[in-house]
Structure formats: structure tokens, C-alpha cells
Design a protein around this motif. Structure first.
Motif, PDB file in Angstrom:
ATOM      1  N   PHE A   1      44.210  32.323 -25.800  1.00  0.00           N
ATOM      2  CA  PHE A   1      43.530  31.246 -25.700  1.00  0.00           C
ATOM      3  C   PHE A   1      44.187  30.209 -26.549  1.00  0.00           C
ATOM      4  O   PHE A   1      45.211  30.345 -27.203  1.00  0.00           O
ATOM      5  N   PRO A   2      43.737  28.701 -26.440  1.00  0.00           N
ATOM      6  CA  PRO A   2      44.569  27.797 -27.429  1.00  0.00           C
ATOM      7  C   PRO A   2      44.689  27.927 -28.850  1.00  0.00           C
ATOM      8  O   PRO A   2      43.610  28.343 -29.427  1.00  0.00           O
ATOM      9  N   THR A   3      45.668  27.748 -29.579  1.00  0.00           N
ATOM     10  CA  THR A   3      45.799  27.854 -30.831  1.00  0.00           C
ATOM     11  C   THR A   3      46.500  26.527 -31.469  1.00  0.00           C
ATOM     12  O   THR A   3      47.419  25.782 -30.682  1.00  0.00           O
TER      13      THR A   3
ATOM     14  N   VAL B   1      46.208  18.305 -24.424  1.00  0.00           N
ATOM     15  CA  VAL B   1      45.285  19.066 -25.210  1.00  0.00           C
ATOM     16  C   VAL B   1      45.045  20.250 -24.336  1.00  0.00           C
ATOM     17  O   VAL B   1      44.771  20.166 -23.029  1.00  0.00           O
ATOM     18  N   ALA B   2      44.953  21.393 -25.280  1.00  0.00           N
ATOM     19  CA  ALA B   2      44.679  22.502 -24.463  1.00  0.00           C
ATOM     20  C   ALA B   2      43.420  22.891 -24.644  1.00  0.00           C
ATOM     21  O   ALA B   2      42.770  22.752 -25.771  1.00  0.00           O
ATOM     22  N   VAL B   3      42.683  23.756 -23.498  1.00  0.00           N
ATOM     23  CA  VAL B   3      41.349  24.070 -23.218  1.00  0.00           C
ATOM     24  C   VAL B   3      41.210  25.710 -22.823  1.00  0.00           C
ATOM     25  O   VAL B   3      42.139  25.916 -21.897  1.00  0.00           O
ATOM     26  N   GLY B   4      40.381  26.339 -23.328  1.00  0.00           N
ATOM     27  CA  GLY B   4      40.132  27.848 -23.155  1.00  0.00           C
ATOM     28  C   GLY B   4      38.782  28.135 -23.440  1.00  0.00           C
ATOM     29  O   GLY B   4      37.973  27.459 -23.762  1.00  0.00           O
TER      30      GLY B   4
ATOM     31  N   ARG C   1      36.769  25.459 -14.664  1.00  0.00           N
ATOM     32  CA  ARG C   1      38.253  25.868 -14.958  1.00  0.00           C
ATOM     33  C   ARG C   1      39.260  24.754 -13.942  1.00  0.00           C
ATOM     34  O   ARG C   1      40.167  24.423 -14.351  1.00  0.00           O
ATOM     35  N   ASP C   2      38.806  25.015 -12.632  1.00  0.00           N
ATOM     36  CA  ASP C   2      39.475  24.290 -11.632  1.00  0.00           C
ATOM     37  C   ASP C   2      39.409  22.490 -12.020  1.00  0.00           C
ATOM     38  O   ASP C   2      40.780  22.174 -11.909  1.00  0.00           O
TER      39      ASP C   2
ATOM     40  N   ASP D   1      43.331  30.110 -20.663  1.00  0.00           N
ATOM     41  CA  ASP D   1      42.366  30.735 -20.721  1.00  0.00           C
ATOM     42  C   ASP D   1      42.537  32.364 -20.006  1.00  0.00           C
ATOM     43  O   ASP D   1      42.003  32.776 -19.037  1.00  0.00           O
ATOM     44  N   ASP D   2      43.423  33.131 -20.856  1.00  0.00           N
ATOM     45  CA  ASP D   2      43.815  34.418 -20.389  1.00  0.00           C
ATOM     46  C   ASP D   2      42.734  35.438 -21.161  1.00  0.00           C
ATOM     47  O   ASP D   2      43.219  35.956 -22.061  1.00  0.00           O
TER      48      ASP D   2
END
Length: 374
Positions: free
Chosen positions: A320-322, A332-335, A300-301, A313-314
């Protein structure tokens, strides 16, 4: 929804197509229009990605001294406004590339194969968005945040043309998130499932998805011209041709392109690519198996510090990403970053990635490549 005209609504989903700035710069002179800057041509300018090329060029203040709008003879003569100036779309011919430093191609593989080498002969550096040259050993396949070194010998002013290939949109979105983890712990196997939006098949597919949605809600049979089956309220295997090995072409692009970009012919990659009734932006579930242990907190870090990546990433609020959150966004979103429970000793992770297929998956990546040429 029925009150929205198709033309209006499609314009909404491609609203960034012809760039306009909500916050104009205080000066009336665009910093991007410079006499000592490169000349640009946009091939396939009237398509969804071609329009996004213009949007990204404007958003990033890409420097240019002139820009040509090129398309097929069917679109020649159309007028486009770009950065407060009107341009006439010209028919693509070999002479189109005379005096052009950088040509951004998004007009399909057959056009790229025909006109890419012609442009190179005339001294133009081609950034090609099709699959025509991706697996050519002499052509670099580049994601600027991932493997910029692949094109380090190609620059404007070197006196000769070249071709640089833009990877497939699904590959770009996946590797933006997977590469920082690969660099830390070395991926030995990657399993990808994609959830791909209509935007990946162009503006006409986006229009058809909206039209079908309206038709189905009104109890009418859906119009199926772009895809040979109902897309609205349905999912199906990606419409790329299925190969003798049972994989389709989109899946094999991910396999082959990952190996080339990571410069590792032994990396094990398998993919399943699916069309989902989303207007814009692809999502991907990615399972990574590592050579060295990598725990989820470290991962994650790493991702929080990765260029072009944002972590959503909650777990507490199940956020999370949609696709909606990344539409028209560069990052780009990641979760869903979590340890793979089927592997012992922190040897695997699962992540979920979303990215705008037209933006980072196509136009933005190409413009970033062009920026590296300057």
C-alpha cells in the motif's frame, strides 16, 4: 549513517531543490524562456518550498520571460543557478513587484499579509502558500483538480492583480483522494488522522530530525531546537498551537478549508494531526461516510481514473502507499480502500493516502494554479 555529513544528507532529501535535468533537451534553448510569456517572482526562494517552486517550474517547462529570486535581506546577495543561468537573490521590497505578472509566495504568513496586497496593487497575481488569505471570502482557495472553477475569472492580462491561496498541505493530499468519491456519493462526514513528515516544518526540521537520529543512535541527548521534544524514534501531536476547543490549528485548517473548497458549510469534518519521524511526504488515514451507497470496487475504479491520483492497493502482497514511494512524486497515492464495517449498506469507506508535502502539498499545486492563469 554517521559517515554521511548533515549537509550532504539534507541536500539528498532536498535533492530536487535546485533543478537539474538528467536528460537535457537536444536544443540549447529552453522552451520555457519566452519573450511573450509572463514575468515571475519567487518570494522565499531560499526556503524548502521556494526551492521546490524552481524545481517544478523547470520540470513542467513553465513559460516565463524573466524570473526574480526574492527573499529576506538575510539571504539577499546569494547566488542561485536556475536552468543554467545564475541569479542573485534580491531583498524583498514593494518595488520588487514592478512589472511582475505572477508572484509565487512561500515566505510565511506575516510576509504574505504585508507584501501580498502590495503586489496586487502593482498588478501582480499572487499565488500564496501561507495560511494568510485561505479563509478570506474574497480569495479563492484552489486545488486545480478539485475546484478550478473557483478562480475562473482570474487570468494574466486582465489588467489587475489578485490573490489565490494554496490550501494547507494536509488538506490538498486528503482532498485529492476524497473529492472524486465525494462527487459520486457525497461525503457527509470525514474523519482524518494524519502522519506528518518533518518536511512540513521546513528544511531546518528535516535537518534536526536527521541530527537527532544520529545523536540518539550514538547515545547522546537529542538537539531539540525546532520541536521542543525528541522527534527521532517518537511521534507526537502536531506542533501547531492548541485552540480552546482542544483542536490544534493544523486540524482546524483541514476542517475549515475542506468546507470552503467543497463549498459546503455543513460537511462534518474532524481531524487528528500527528508528527511522525519521516523525512518527507505526509500520510493520512481517511474515513468517509456517504449520503449515497458506494462500494469499494466502484471507489477503486473512480480513484484509478482520478487526475493526479495513483492507486497502490495490493492486498495479496500487503503493498500500500508509503511516504518513501511518493517522495519527489507529483501524484498522490491511495490504497487500503475498503468498506467501513461499522456502517451498514456501503455507506462508508476507509482509505489511506500518501503525498509529497513539498511537491503536491505545496509547490506543484501552486505552479498548477499559475498554469491556469496563462
Amino acid at each position: 549513517m554517521a559517515s554521511l555529513s548533515l549537509q550532504h544528507s539534507t541536500h539528498h532529501f532536498l535533492s530536487r531543490a535546485l533543478p537539474t535535468r538528467s536528460k537535457p533537451k537536444p536544443t540549447s534553448i529552453r522552451m520555457s524562456l519566452q519573450q511573450n510569456a509572463p514575468s515571475i517572482a519567487v518570494v522565499g526562494v531560499t526556503g524548502a518550498v521556494g526551492q521546490e517552486f524552481l524545481s517544478v517550474l523547470s520540470d513542467r517547462d513553465f513559460p516565463y520571460r524573466s524570473i526574480k529570486m526574492l527573499a529576506s535581506n538575510r539571504s539577499a546577495g546569494r547566488r542561485l543557478t536556475f536552468e543554467n543561468k545564475e541569479y542573485v537573490v534580491e531583498e524583498l521590497t514593494p518595488e520588487s513587484f514592478d512589472g511582475v505578472d505572477i508572484a509565487l509566495f512561500s515566505a510565511g504568513g506575516s510576509i504574505s499579509k504585508k507584501f501580498g496586497p502590495i503586489a496586487v496593487e502593482r498588478g501582480t497575481i499572487v499565488v500564496d502558500n501561507s495560511s494568510a488569505f485561505r479563509m478570506d471570502e474574497k480569495v479563492p482557495l484552489v486545488i486545480p483538480e478539485v475546484n478550478p472553477e473557483a478562480m475562473e475569472n482570474i487570468k494574466i492580462g486582465m489588467g489587475k492583480g489578485a490573490i489565490i491561496a494554496n490550501p494547507n498541505c494536509s488538506t490538498i493530499i486528503c482532498l485529492m483522494a476524497a473529492t472524486p468519491l465525494h462527487k459520486r456519493a457525497k461525503v457527509v462526514r470525514m474523519v482524518v488522522s494524519t502522519y506528518q513528515a518533518a518536511s512540513g516544518a521546513g528544511a531546518a526540521a528535516m535537518e534536526e530530525l536527521e541530527l537527532q537520529t544520529r545523536e540518539v543512535l550514538e547515545g547522546k541527548p537529542p538537539t531539540c531546537k525546532i520541536f521542543n521534544q525528541q522527534y527521532a524514534f517518537n511521534i507526537f501531536s502536531h506542533n501547531a498551537s492548541v485552540l480552546p476547543n482542544g483542536y490544534n490549528e493544523e486540524e482546524m485548517k483541514m476542517v475549515k478549508e475542506t468546507r470552503k473548497i467543497w463549498n459546503d458549510k455543513d460537511i462534518k469534518v474532524t481531524a487528528t494531526c500527528i508528527r511522525v519521524p519521516v523525512m518527507r511526504a505526509h500520510a493520512e488515514s481517511v474515513n468517509l461516510q456517504f449520503e449515497s451507497p458506494l462500494d469499494e470496487d466502484t471507489a477503486r475504479d473512480i480513484l484509478k481514473n482520478a487526475p493526479g491520483v495513483v492507486v497502490i492497493d495490493d492486498r495479496e502482497s500487503n503493498h500500500f502507499p508509503t511516504p518513501l514511494e511518493v517522495s519527489n512524486k507529483d501524484d498522490v497515492a491511495v490504497g487500503r480502500i475498503r468498506q467501513d464495517l461499522s456502517l451498514d449498506g456501503d455507506q462508508g469507506l476507509d482509505i489511506f493516502v500518501c503525498g509529497d508535502q513539498i511537491r503536491k502539498g505545496a509547490a506543484l499545486n501552486a505552479i498548477q494554479i499559475a498554469e491556469m492563469l496563462l
